[in-house]
Structure formats: structure tokens, C-alpha cells
Design a protein around this motif. Structure first.
Motif, PDB file in Angstrom:
ATOM      1  N   SER A 119      -3.173   5.921  -4.480  1.00 26.01           N
ATOM      2  CA  SER A 119      -4.271   5.077  -4.932  1.00 26.01           C
ATOM      3  C   SER A 119      -4.149   4.905  -6.435  1.00 26.01           C
ATOM      4  N   LEU A 175       0.893   0.280  -2.464  1.00 29.70           N
ATOM      5  CA  LEU A 175       1.675   0.484  -1.243  1.00 29.70           C
ATOM      6  C   LEU A 175       1.845   1.976  -0.984  1.00 29.70           C
ATOM      7  N   GLN A 176       1.671   2.376   0.276  1.00 27.39           N
ATOM      8  CA  GLN A 176       1.806   3.777   0.645  1.00 27.39           C
ATOM      9  C   GLN A 176       3.273   4.163   0.789  1.00 27.39           C
ATOM     10  N   ILE A 217       2.658  -1.819  -6.638  1.00 30.73           N
ATOM     11  CA  ILE A 217       1.327  -2.405  -6.527  1.00 30.73           C
ATOM     12  C   ILE A 217       1.473  -3.863  -6.097  1.00 30.73           C
ATOM     13  N   LYS A 218       0.601  -4.306  -5.182  1.00 29.91           N
ATOM     14  CA  LYS A 218       0.581  -5.712  -4.747  1.00 29.91           C
ATOM     15  C   LYS A 218      -0.729  -6.346  -5.221  1.00 29.91           C
ATOM     16  N   THR A 219      -0.633  -7.513  -5.848  1.00 27.50           N
ATOM     17  CA  THR A 219      -1.833  -8.207  -6.323  1.00 27.50           C
ATOM     18  C   THR A 219      -2.438  -9.014  -5.179  1.00 27.50           C
ATOM     19  N   ASN A 220      -3.745  -8.898  -5.025  1.00 24.53           N
ATOM     20  CA  ASN A 220      -4.462  -9.695  -4.026  1.00 24.53           C
ATOM     21  C   ASN A 220      -5.112 -10.924  -4.663  1.00 24.53           C
ATOM     22  N   GLY A 271      -8.755  -5.752  -7.731  1.00 22.60           N
ATOM     23  CA  GLY A 271      -8.642  -5.412  -6.315  1.00 22.60           C
ATOM     24  C   GLY A 271      -7.210  -5.355  -5.829  1.00 22.60           C
ATOM     25  N   VAL A 272      -6.317  -4.705  -6.591  1.00 21.95           N
ATOM     26  CA  VAL A 272      -4.919  -4.629  -6.184  1.00 21.95           C
ATOM     27  C   VAL A 272      -4.753  -3.606  -5.061  1.00 21.95           C
ATOM     28  N   LEU A 273      -3.595  -3.673  -4.388  1.00 22.43           N
ATOM     29  CA  LEU A 273      -3.274  -2.767  -3.288  1.00 22.43           C
ATOM     30  C   LEU A 273      -2.104  -1.894  -3.704  1.00 22.43           C
TER      31      LEU A 273
END
Length: 761
Positions: free
Chosen positions: A632, A734-735, A642-645, A730-732
Motif C-alpha cells: 500500500s 500493484l501487489q 503504481i498504476k494511476t486511475n 487514488g492510485v493503485l
């Protein structure tokens, strides 16, 4: 109406009466009133105006110095996942003799968003309770000119021991900042931590800082300090081990101008609620030992575990074994002792005692909570040093005219949680099983025992108190040291009377356990030497830290070479015999062939083996399956993606589109440590136009790449964003089981922490 600013509330939850700040005991119930003076870490010149009350409890005394007027209440604590820089304080708890610890946070609603002030307890302060005056301790650079040559080198010696631990936490800059580098008598103490920039300072910078002290160094050591600082700058001294070795040599030379007189008294008592005494001590209870005339002074306190089934047996067996071992060590003249080897031998003595108790448990087929064991703390004064070795929750305190300092860290669950950066201590001790021991003598073989040990330079009169938890529980030492122990140092009482009084306090105020105390009164006569101390730079040196560190893994103590404390020879050693040339050629061929075979074997292996740890991929545990920690923004690390939403603005009419992928290069704190904000440096490695949707149907393929991904160009864009900006966008994250679109190099596996010790207490 009484001014709230002059009110201190009783910590007794059944009383909570208001008291004047000048009172030491509650005027209603006689409960001791703790004075918790705090340092507020703020960006500005102060946190409030003197006399102001913050958050309905913190009285502003001076600049950033606060007094908690409600010490019986827990302070607000932050979410540690959002405050990564805060963990440096927690992980440095073994060095809390020098580094202040986290008390809590203060939330202020003064128009600034999310203003959180970090509060540190036990900062270097000079306090006069009678007139309510508080001042910061002197800066080292200011106090330096008035210190003796012994104290000047002592301060440098402590800094040398702190250097590597602070480098490892990214806060070594604290030792180069004259404002935060304070002194309290003979102790070096930090006001707060200064976080390093992109790269940590190195030893030449420490040498440059020390070079400023040469002009005010005492004549006996001015040349010495100049030589050491220049050797650091020029790289002649290139490790802290070397540096400590050099300073040890200088202190040994000055130690000849210091004559100590030592007295030891012990006292043990069954207590009002126990039927038998499982504690043990050395010298025997009530015995007064003086050095001189006695050649050796050794104090030991043990608190037995196992009830009527053997706690007293274990504690007495530990005392007997360690006495036999240490007796041999102390026959060596002090100026022929290698300090690091003496510490190793003290730990080896503890290991031998441990195995004797463990073997007796095995011989009597004792299992689980039936096994007998014991805690241990011992003090061995040698010349101008005090050696302390410790296992369990029996403690050592160092009392001087300047304060009372706990120098051991309990081997319990609460301390372990703090040391690993999981909790603030004041919060950790409130949890269930917080006081459960994680190690004690006799619970298993010495291969799994990790004693902690350290040595302390003594340049002033002091009292060391060793005690079982019969006295130390509920902070009784902190409450009564000033009224009961400090009078020893000003000549108003003797240690025999004080030992009796401490046992009375333990039985009256606690009374739940046996109680054992040992007092070591160390008195110093020092005169400035007329000689000039010379520098001797060893090629290598192995030294212990000044304070107690907990080792995650340790080679078997009994597998060490069977050496005694090294005696430095007065004459040159005899030359070794040379081997015939033909044998040398054969040995070289054999060694080369063996090394080549080992190298080839390692290349073929799937993963490297770390010493002291088993590799989970080659020796799986059939009953425990490791679960990866969820990734996180709170625990962001280099190499993660990190992926941008949503679209993220970068300024200068540039932005990141939705669906872009960014690989984390590094993170570093910004602003104040309590803010929880930090900067994240990333490279833009892919966007939605060049990537297919991530396929996570096969979680075992942790490094697979989407089929449409393209190799990254060598001139890929690098961006720097704040954590707060990433949160708002609000980025994601990646696990670890998701495909990696950035084609990052696979990182080596993390070394697993050992499982918690569940030995019975």
C-alpha cells in the motif's frame, strides 16, 4: 479559581485530584506525581506561548518544552503505517540512553490542516522542580571547553558507538548537528533526530565536525583529537570499529589518572505474598564488598522462574556458575584486557550457566511451563568502565547527579514490538501479554539465547542499581530514585541503608513478588595527566556498542573458540614456523580447487543462503505458510509499481494520464517527522496504450510480463510526487502476485524474522 496552568492531576484513576505543580505526591492520596517533560518536534520556533494549555493537558513551559498535566492518561498515538520516519525512533529504542523515545502526538486545530506535533519523552533537560524552571541541556560544542580530558574523549567514544546504528536508520546527520547534540553530565543525548538527505553522511564528515573541537580540547588530548579527526577526514580511519579502537586506547591512557573506589551491597526478601524466595544474588544478601581491598567486585541479581518446581534452583545455579567463570576473567590486569573479548567471555559465561540449567531440565524431563529458568543482570566494574550483561526483565539503572537512566531493555513482548517498529512503548505495554518474556536462562540451548551486553565509561561518581521486577514494576525506581538513591552521591546516607529502604518500598508499594536489589557505588578521584596521549590506529577492531542491542541471530556461543579474555603480551610473540615450499604449493592447489568447486555449486543453486537463517525455499516448514504483507502507499518501497486511475498534474502543462504505470525509485521524508508525508521518486515505465490488462489468474508467476509490453527506452521520464498527492489521486499499488509491467529486476528475498519465542514465563 485556581489557574489550570498550575494544576497537575493525580495519575491514580480512583483519585485524579488536582495538585500544584510543585508537589511531588498527591495531596489527597499520596500517590507520586510524575513530571513528564516533553520535547515537541516542530518546524517553527515554538509550539505555543509559555503558560498556554494545549489539547486540554499539555502546559507550554518554554519554546518547544511541554509538561503533561494528566500523566495518568495515555497520549494520542499515530497510525504507524502512515508515519514511516517515526519508526527510526522506535527501532533505536536499544539506544534510548542517548535517543529520546516517542511519547505520542499532539493534534492542533489552529487553521493548519492535519497539524500533528510529535512528542518525545525524557529529552535532555535541566529541571528545577522547586521553582518550575526548565532549560535545555548544554550543546556538546558549548560544554566541551569546560570538560575534563576524560569526559571529552568519553563524549567522542559515545558518538562513535552511535554512528553506525544511526546510519542504518538514515539519521546519522543528528550527530553532526550541534543544536540537537546535547550533553547531560557524562552522557551524550540527542534532542531529536535529524533525517539524512538522499545519502547518509560518512566518516570524513564526522572528522570534519570533530576538527572544530580541537582548539578547546584539553592539553593532554588536543594532539590526539586533532590526529583522530584528520585520520577520519583522510580515510586512514575508515570504519567505526577502527575509530572505537583508537578511542579505547586514548581512554585507557587517561584511565591511569583515575582512581576508583567501589562498594557493593545486596539485599533479597521473600516479600509479603510469596511463600518462598526464588531470587538469588551475589554477593550473598546483606554482604558488603569493597574494592579495594577486594581484587574483584561483581554484582549479580537473578529472578527464578518455575515456582516451587525449581525457580530458586535455577537462580542459584546461575549465580554459582557465573561466579566461577568470571573469577577466572578478572585475574588478568585491567590494562591487558581486550574489552570486546571480555564482553564475549561474559556472554559465554551466561551461555554456560544457561546450558547447565537447560541440561538439568532435560535430565528431569521438564517440558513447557514445568521447565525452570531465571532472569539475570550483572555488573562488573573494571578500572574506568562498567560492564553490564543481561537476560530477561531484571534491570540495571545508572544513577548520577543528573538523572536516573535505565540501561537495560527488557526481553519481553512489549520491547520487541517497539524494537521492530510495530508500536510505541507506552501503547505496547498496555497490550495483553506485554510483559511476557521472550527469553530467559534455562529455557533452551544457548544456541537460541541472545544475551545483551555493553560497557559504559565512568568519569564521575555513580550508583548502579540492579533489581528484580519486585521493585522495578510500576515504575517504583523512577518514582523513588531521587529521594532514596541520590542521597548516596551527596554523602547523606550509605548503600546498606538504601538497600534496606528499597526492599521496604518494594514490599509496601508492590508486594506481589520476591524482591532483590544490588547497589554498586562507584566513586572517582581524577586528576588531569601531565603527559600527552598518543594515537595508535589498529588495522581492525571488534567492539561492542555502548548501549544494549538485540541481535536477531547469533552464532552458537559455545561454538566460539575456547579463549579467555585476551592478555596483551608485554613482549613480542615468538615467530611462527614456516612450512616447506612443496607443502605450500600443495595447499594452494587444494584451496583453489575447493574454492572453485564451491563457487560453481553456488552458481547452480536457486538462491543464496544467508548465515544464521534457514532458507524457506529449501527447508519449508510444513505447518507455517508465509503470507506476504499487503502493499500500500503506507509501506511503499523501491521497486514497487503504481498504476494511476486518474490524471495527475505535474505542472508546466504536463500530466500523467489514467492507466500509467510508475516504478518507485526511492522514498525520503520531508517536512517534520510527525507529518507522515514523504516524497516519492518514480520513473514512468508504461501507460495504458502500451499495456494489456493485468492477468492475475496465475498468482505464482510473480514476474510475468504482459505480452504487449515493450522494452523501456533509456531516456524514460522521472517524476517526484508527494505521498499526499498520490493519496488524493487514488492510485493503485500493484501487489506482489501481479504481473510487473515495468520489467523491474527481481529483488532478493527478504530475510524472514524469527518466530516469536513462546518460552514459558
Amino acid at each position: 479559581m485556581e489557574n489550570d496552568a498550575a494544576t497537575l492531576y493525580c495519575p491514580n484513576e480512583n483519585c485524579q485530584a488536582a495538585n500544584p505543580l510543585t508537589h511531588k505526591f498527591c495531596q489527597r492520596c499520596s500517590t507520586p506525581l510524575p513530571k513528564n517533560y516533553l520535547w515537541a518536534v516542530v518546524d517553527g520556533p515554538s509550539v505555543g506561548s509559555p503558560g498556554e494549555i494545549l489539547a486540554d493537558r499539555y502546559l507550554v513551559l518554554e519554546k518547544s518544552v511541554l509538561l503533561d498535566t494528566k500523566p495518568g492518561l495515555l497520549a494520542l498515538t499515530p497510525e504507524l503505517d502512515n508515519l514511516q520516519p517515526l519508526k527510526a525512533y522506535l527501532r533505536l529504542i536499544p539506544y534510548r540512553l542517548h535517543v529520546p523515545q516517542v511519547y505520542g502526538v499532539l493534534f492542533l486545530a489552529d487553521g493548519l490542516p492535519d497539524r500533528e506535533i510529535l512528542l518525545l519523552e525524557k529529552p535532555p533537560l535541566l529541571v528545577d522542580d522547586t521553582i518550575q524552571q526548565v532549560h535545555l541541556g548544554s550543546e556538546l560544542t558549548t560544554a566541551w571547553r569546560d570538560a575534563t580530558s576524560m569526559r571529552q574523549l568519553n563524549w567522542l567514544w559515545q558518538i562513535a558507538h552511535l554512528w553506525q546504528p544511526l546510519v542504518s536508520e538514515g539519521v546519522a546527520s543528528s550527530l553532526l548537528d550541534s543544536y540537537v547534540l546535547r550533553v547531560e553530565g557524562s552522557l551524550v543525548r540527542l534532542l531529536e533526530l535529524r533525517f539524512d538527505a538522499a545519502t547518509s553522511p560518512e566518516l570524513p564528515e564526522l572528522g570534519g565536525f570533530w576538527q572544530q573541537l580541537v582548539s578547546d580540547a584539553k592539553p593532554a588530548i588536543a594532539e590526539f583529537v586533532d590526529h583522530v579527526s584528520l585520520s577520519l577526514i583522510q580515510g586512514e580511519i575508515n570504519s567505526t570499529d577502527q575509530l572505537i579502537g583508537v578511542l579505547d586506547g586514548g581512554l585507557a591512557g587517561l584511565g591511569r589518572s583515575q582512581t576508583p573506589t567501589i562498594q557493593i551491597i545486596t539485599k533479597t526478601d521473600t516479600g509479603p505474598s510469596r511463600q518462598r524466595n526464588e531470587d538469588a544474588c551475589s554477593p550473598p544478601s546483606g554482604t558488603l564488598v569493597s574494592k579495594p581491598p577486594q581484587p574483584t567486585a561483581l554484582a549479580i541479581v537473578c529472578d527464578g522462574i518455575g515456582g516451587h518446581e525449581g525457580g530458586n534452583v535455577a537462580s542459584n545455579l546461575a549465580i554459582e556458575t557465573i561466579q566461577q567463570q568470571v573469577q577466572q576473567l578478572t585475574k588478568v590486569p585491567y590494562d591487558h584486557i581486550d574489552p570486546s573479548l571480555l564482553l564475549n567471555d561474559l556472554e559465554k559465561a551466561v551461555a554456560i550457566a544457561n546450558d547447565k540449567i537447560s541440561q538439568r531440565n532435560d535430565g528431569e524431563n521438564r517440558q513447557g511451563r514445568q521447565r525452570m529458568g531465571t532472569t539475570l543482570v550483572m555488573a562488573l566494574p573494571v578500572a574506568h568502565e562498567m560492564y553490564i550483561t543481561h537476560v530477561g526483565d531484571s534491570r540495571a539503572y545508572w544513577i548520577t547527579r543528573h538523572g536516573c537512566y535505565q540501561v537495560t531493555l527488557d526481553d519481553d513482548v512489549a520491547s520487541r514490538e517497539v524494537r521492530l517498529g510495530y508500536a510505541i512503548y507506552r501503547e505496547a505495554v498496555q497490550q495483553s501479554a506485554a510483559g511476557s518474556l521472550v527469553q530467559a536462562l534455562g529455557m533452551g540451548p544457548s544456541t537460541s539465547l541472545h544475551p545483551t551486553s555493553g560497557r559504559f565509561m565512568l568519569d564521575e561518581d555513580a550508583v548502579f542499581l540492579l533489581t528484580s521486577d519486585g521493585l522495578s514494576d510500576f515504575d517504583r525506581v523512577e518514582e523513588y530514585w531521587e529521594t532514596e538513591i541520590l542521597p548516596i552521591l551527596v554523602g547523606e546516607t550509605n548503600i546498606a541503608n538504601v538497600a534496606d529502604r528499597l526492599v521496604e518500598i518494594a514490599n509496601a508499594k508492590n508486594g506481589h513478588d520476591n524482591v532483590t536489589v544490588a547497589l554498586v557505588h562507584y566513586q572517582v578521584q581524577y586528576w588531569e595527566p601531565e603527559i600527552t596521549i598518543k594515537v595508535v590506529i589498529p588495522e581492525s577492531f571488534s567492539a561492542k556498542t555502548v548501549d544494549f542491542t538485540s541481535r536477531v541471530a547469533n552464532p552458537t556461543l559455545l561454538d566460539r573458540p575456547n579463549h579467555k579474555t585476551q592478555v596483551i603480551p608485554d613482549t613480542e610473540p615468538a615467530k611462527t614456523r614456516s612450512l616447506p615450499l612443496q607443502w605450500i604449493v600443495v595447499l594452494i592447489v587444494v584451496v583453489a580447487a575447493g574454492s572453485l568447486g564451491l563457487f560453481v555449486k553456488q552458481l547452480r543453486s536457486q538462491s543464496w543462503q544467508f548465515p544464521f537463517f534457514s532458507n524457506p525455499t529449501t527447508t519449508p516448514n510444513p505447518t507455517i505458510k508465509a503470507t506476504p504483507v499487503p502493499r500500500s502507499l503506507a509501506n511503499l518501497s523501491p521497486g514497487w509499481v503504481i498504476k494511476t486511475n486518474n490524471q495527475i498534474s505535474l505542472g508546466n502543462n504536463q500530466s500523467l494520464p489514467p492507466g500509467a504505470f510508475l516504478e518507485v525509485i526511492n522514498t525520503k521524508p520531508n517536512f517534520k517527522p510527525a507529518s507522515g508525508n514523504f516524497s516519492v521518486s518514480m520513473r514512468v515505465c508504461a501507460n495504458k496504450s502500451t499495456q494489456t490488462p493485468a492477468n492475475t489468474s496465475n498468482p505464482t508467476e510473480t514476474s510475468s510480463i504482459p505480452p504487449n509490453s515493450k522494452p523501456l527506452p533509456s531516456t524514460e521520464k522521472t517524476v517526484l510526487l508527494d505521498l499526499s498527492q498520490l493519496k488524493r489521486s487514488g492510485v493503485l499499488v500493484l501487489q506482489s502476485d501481479a504481473p510487473n509491467p515495468c520489467r523491474t529486476v527481481t529483488q532478493p528475498p527478504a530475510i524472514p524474522l524469527p518466530a516469536p519465542d513462546t518460552s514459558p514465563t
